[in-house]
Design an enzyme around this catalytic site. Structure first.
Site, PDB file in Angstrom:
ATOM      1  N   HIS A  39      -0.633   3.405   4.873  1.00  0.00           N
ATOM      2  CA  HIS A  39      -0.232   2.851   5.908  1.00  0.00           C
ATOM      3  C   HIS A  39      -0.517   3.914   7.120  1.00  0.00           C
ATOM      4  CE1 HIS A  39       2.661  -0.019   3.790  1.00  0.00           C
ATOM      5  NE2 HIS A  39       1.427  -0.603   3.876  1.00  0.00           N
ATOM      6  N   GLN A  97      -6.886 -14.556  -7.129  1.00  0.00           N
ATOM      7  CA  GLN A  97      -5.715 -13.669  -7.180  1.00  0.00           C
ATOM      8  C   GLN A  97      -4.661 -13.623  -8.187  1.00  0.00           C
ATOM      9  OE1 GLN A  97      -4.544 -12.701  -3.272  1.00  0.00           O
ATOM     10  NE2 GLN A  97      -2.374 -12.175  -4.137  1.00  0.00           N
ATOM     11  N   SER A 134       0.861  -1.282  -0.188  1.00  0.00           N
ATOM     12  CA  SER A 134      -0.019  -0.097  -0.040  1.00  0.00           C
ATOM     13  C   SER A 134       0.767   1.405   0.167  1.00  0.00           C
ATOM     14  CB  SER A 134      -0.739   0.173   1.262  1.00  0.00           C
ATOM     15  OG  SER A 134      -1.906  -1.131   1.507  1.00  0.00           O
ATOM     16  N   GLU A 160      -1.514 -14.298   5.633  1.00  0.00           N
ATOM     17  CA  GLU A 160      -1.484 -14.203   4.244  1.00  0.00           C
ATOM     18  C   GLU A 160      -1.556 -15.331   3.712  1.00  0.00           C
ATOM     19  OE1 GLU A 160      -0.365 -11.216   1.997  1.00  0.00           O
ATOM     20  OE2 GLU A 160      -0.667 -13.069   0.833  1.00  0.00           O
ATOM     21  N   HIS A 161      -2.192 -15.307   2.561  1.00  0.00           N
ATOM     22  CA  HIS A 161      -2.339 -16.543   1.743  1.00  0.00           C
ATOM     23  C   HIS A 161      -1.706 -17.039   0.571  1.00  0.00           C
ATOM     24  CE1 HIS A 161      -5.583 -14.920  -1.507  1.00  0.00           C
ATOM     25  NE2 HIS A 161      -4.425 -14.260  -1.549  1.00  0.00           N
TER      26      HIS A 161
HETATM   27  N1  SAH Z   1      -0.541  -4.819   3.538  1.00  0.00           N
HETATM   28  C1  SAH Z   1       0.358  -5.238   2.905  1.00  0.00           C
HETATM   29  C2  SAH Z   1      -0.263  -6.123   1.339  1.00  0.00           C
HETATM   30  C3  SAH Z   1      -1.262  -5.002   0.665  1.00  0.00           C
HETATM   31  S1  SAH Z   1      -1.976  -6.062  -0.543  1.00  0.00           S
HETATM   32  C4  SAH Z   1       1.245  -4.280   2.424  1.00  0.00           C
HETATM   33  O1  SAH Z   1       1.054  -3.193   2.688  1.00  0.00           O
HETATM   34  O2  SAH Z   1       2.461  -4.551   2.177  1.00  0.00           O
HETATM   35  C5  SAH Z   1      -3.259  -7.121   0.042  1.00  0.00           C
HETATM   36  C6  SAH Z   1      -2.572  -8.582   0.637  1.00  0.00           C
HETATM   37  O3  SAH Z   1      -3.684  -9.304   1.112  1.00  0.00           O
HETATM   38  C7  SAH Z   1      -1.882  -9.387  -0.489  1.00  0.00           C
HETATM   39  O4  SAH Z   1      -0.454  -9.694   0.052  1.00  0.00           O
HETATM   40  C8  SAH Z   1      -2.469 -10.633  -0.695  1.00  0.00           C
HETATM   41  O5  SAH Z   1      -1.798 -11.726  -1.217  1.00  0.00           O
HETATM   42  C9  SAH Z   1      -3.321 -10.833   0.612  1.00  0.00           C
HETATM   43  N2  SAH Z   1      -4.419 -11.493   0.552  1.00  0.00           N
HETATM   44  C10 SAH Z   1      -5.544 -11.316  -0.468  1.00  0.00           C
HETATM   45  N3  SAH Z   1      -6.692 -12.330   0.128  1.00  0.00           N
HETATM   46  C11 SAH Z   1      -6.351 -12.963   1.007  1.00  0.00           C
HETATM   47  C12 SAH Z   1      -6.997 -13.703   1.984  1.00  0.00           C
HETATM   48  N4  SAH Z   1      -8.052 -14.208   1.759  1.00  0.00           N
HETATM   49  N5  SAH Z   1      -6.180 -14.439   2.973  1.00  0.00           N
HETATM   50  C13 SAH Z   1      -5.032 -13.692   3.408  1.00  0.00           C
HETATM   51  N6  SAH Z   1      -4.323 -12.792   2.670  1.00  0.00           N
HETATM   52  C14 SAH Z   1      -4.983 -12.268   1.538  1.00  0.00           C
END
Ligand code: SAH
Length: 196
Positions: free
Chosen positions: A34, A191, A29, A79-80
């Protein structure tokens, strides 16, 4: 945020106020998002707190949230995408390895829409991707007097950051504060292979 150098988390242009691509169709982001998240969660980041960072990606906010509680308590990054868990872990280790070694931050692989029951309830929950409907599991796992910061709205359309507050009696209130544009909290398959 001054304690957490974005250069260790963003592959390119770390100090530009924009999201940066991480691969896997997601971005870290923008710094201003943030900052908003940390501001709106700051009163809930009390020493010893349990915090859940859903969609931890680069790991930037996971570390920043740990800093907000003075390295006490626990921040769980869920995270998935397994490669992003490794990426996030490695990023944290560049300058804050003690947080992982001391168990103040843990990254887990799972579907963030289900929360992470093991360390619930959470004083603060940050959700880094948008949902059409706020998952009940996340509301259930919010502590009394806790707050969740979550983007809500359809894919590619206007979304709003919602503050979901649970009071000392367990009553939940919702307030939309900011229009935003986030990727979706989804399943791994959608995704990695988006339809459009
Ligand atoms: N907050 C982080 C990433 C934001 S992008 C940063 O600023 O770096 C959103 C993130 O959510 C990605 O890494 C994506 O892989 C994750 N995501 C999406 N769907 C998800 C789910 N169902 N469970 C866990 N993580 C997920």
């Amino acid at each position: 945020m001054l304690d957490v150098d974005r250069n260790n988390f963003a592959p390119r242009n770390p100090y530009v106020n924009r999201p940066q691509y991480l691969g896997y169709n997601v971005t870290i982001s923008a710094p201003h998002m943030h900052a908003f998240a940390l501001e709106y969660l700051s009163d809930y980041c009390i020493n010893g707190a349990h915090i859940l960072d859903v969609g931890s990606g680069s790991g930037y906010l996971t570390v920043a949230l740990s800093k907000m509680i003075n390295d006490s308590g626990l921040v769980v990054g869920i995270e998935h995408i397994n490669d992003l868990i490794i990426f996030g872990n490695n990023n944290v280790k560049k300058n804050h390895s003690y947080l992982v070694e001391n168990g103040k931050i843990i990254f887990v692989n799972g579907d963030g829409r289900k929360g992470y029951i093991k360390y619930a309830p959470y004083n603060a929950i940050h959700v880094g991707a948008a949902v059409e409907k706020i998952p009940k599991a996340l509301i259930d796992q919010l502590a009394l007097n806790g707050r969740m910061f979550i983007p809500v709205g359809p894919k590619g359309k206007t979304q709003y950051i919602y503050l979901v507050d649970k009071d000392s009696d367990g009553k939940v209130t919702y307030k939309s504060i900011l229009s935003v544009c986030y990727g979706m909290l989804t399943d791994v398959e959608s995704q990695l292979n988006p339809e459009d």
